[in-house]
Motif scaffolding. Structure first.
Motif: not given
Length: 270
Positions: A58-72
């Motif tokens: 979200i916003s400025a917190s980027t992912l190495d894999d943009p397709e990674q699902d977010s989990t609690p």
């Protein structure tokens, strides 16, 4: 004064902000970013060292894999990593909406790190008697997003959630007109976060046994919302009385000063 930080964690690069002084207090949402909590953080900064952040993806917190699902669980580990980065052994935590689910996971996975968790309207649909029906509705929202785009999907999301009035505060709703970033965050919420958050099953035994104090918060005007049902059901399972906060699902945005006053009293144990 606000200081900004970045932290590399497995698979992500986290952005967080720190303001104020005193005991550590984390304000967390999902998909809400640090900007949504800024007015509340300012209202609390005289009493606490307030930490806000952009959840992974979200916003400025980027992912190495943009397709990674977010989990609690992933988001909970991220908060623990931020506390490590700050040298904080423990903190109070306010989690709202999906952030409340993050907080439940944080207490379960890292119980020694949380003094008091205030879980404000967690959308834990799996605790409801009609969980199977709610699960199907969530699947339909996600499928609508992939088939028709974010507009029709959000319309279904708002209707199912009971948020027919924009002032009730949808979890992905920004404090002003949506920007490109807001739209990108909303798309990520629909594609990669909604299912994982709403299908989280709280471990009531672990939450009850943890040294952390768990408070379930409900907005004063949230009666028609689905999150009112999930919050009251979870509170019953934990054998605690829900605490009323000003406003609705987005009360911390609607009335940050009043929300802060109630939060201070809750954290003080009164």
């Amino acid at each position: 004064m606000v200081t900004t930080h970045t932290l590399d964690v497995p698979g992500a690069h986290l952005y967080y902000e720190v303001r104020g002084s005193g005991p550590f207090l984390v304000l967390t949402g999902a998909p809400m970013s640090a900007v949504h909590f800024a007015p509340l953080a300012e209202a609390l900064a005289e009493s606490y060292t307030v930490v806000t952040h952009d959840p992974r993806g979200i916003s400025a917190s980027t992912l190495d894999d943009p397709e990674q699902d977010s989990t609690p669980d992933l988001r909970a580990d991220d908060i623990a990593a931020i506390l490590d980065d700050l040298g904080a052994e423990s903190a109070d935590v306010l989690g709202s909406s999906g952030g409340a689910v993050t907080g439940l996971a944080l207490v379960t996975r890292h119980p020694a790190r949380v003094r008091t968790l205030v879980a404000h309207e967690p959308p834990v649909l799996e605790v409801l008697p009609d969980a199977a029906e709610r699960r199907a509705e969530t699947d339909d929202i996600v499928e609508t997003f992939h088939r028709e785009g974010p507009g029709p999907a959000f319309m279904k999301f708002m209707a199912i959630s009971g948020m027919t009035d924009a002032e009730e505060g949808a979890p992905a709703g920004p404090p002003e007109e949506p920007s490109e970033q807001d739209m990108a965050d909303g798309a990520r919420f629909l594609a990669h976060e909604l299912r994982g958050t709403t299908r989280y099953v709280p471990d009531t035994a672990a939450l009850t046994a943890a040294p952390s104090r768990v408070v379930i918060g409900i907005g004063a005007t949230s009666g028609p919302l689905l999150t009112f049902r999930t919050s009251t059901e979870l509170a019953a399972r934990l054998d605690v009385t829900p605490t009323e906060f000003p406003g609705g699902h987005g009360g911390f945005v609607e009335a940050p000063g009043e929300f802060a006053e109630v939060l201070r009293k809750v954290l003080a144990g009164s």
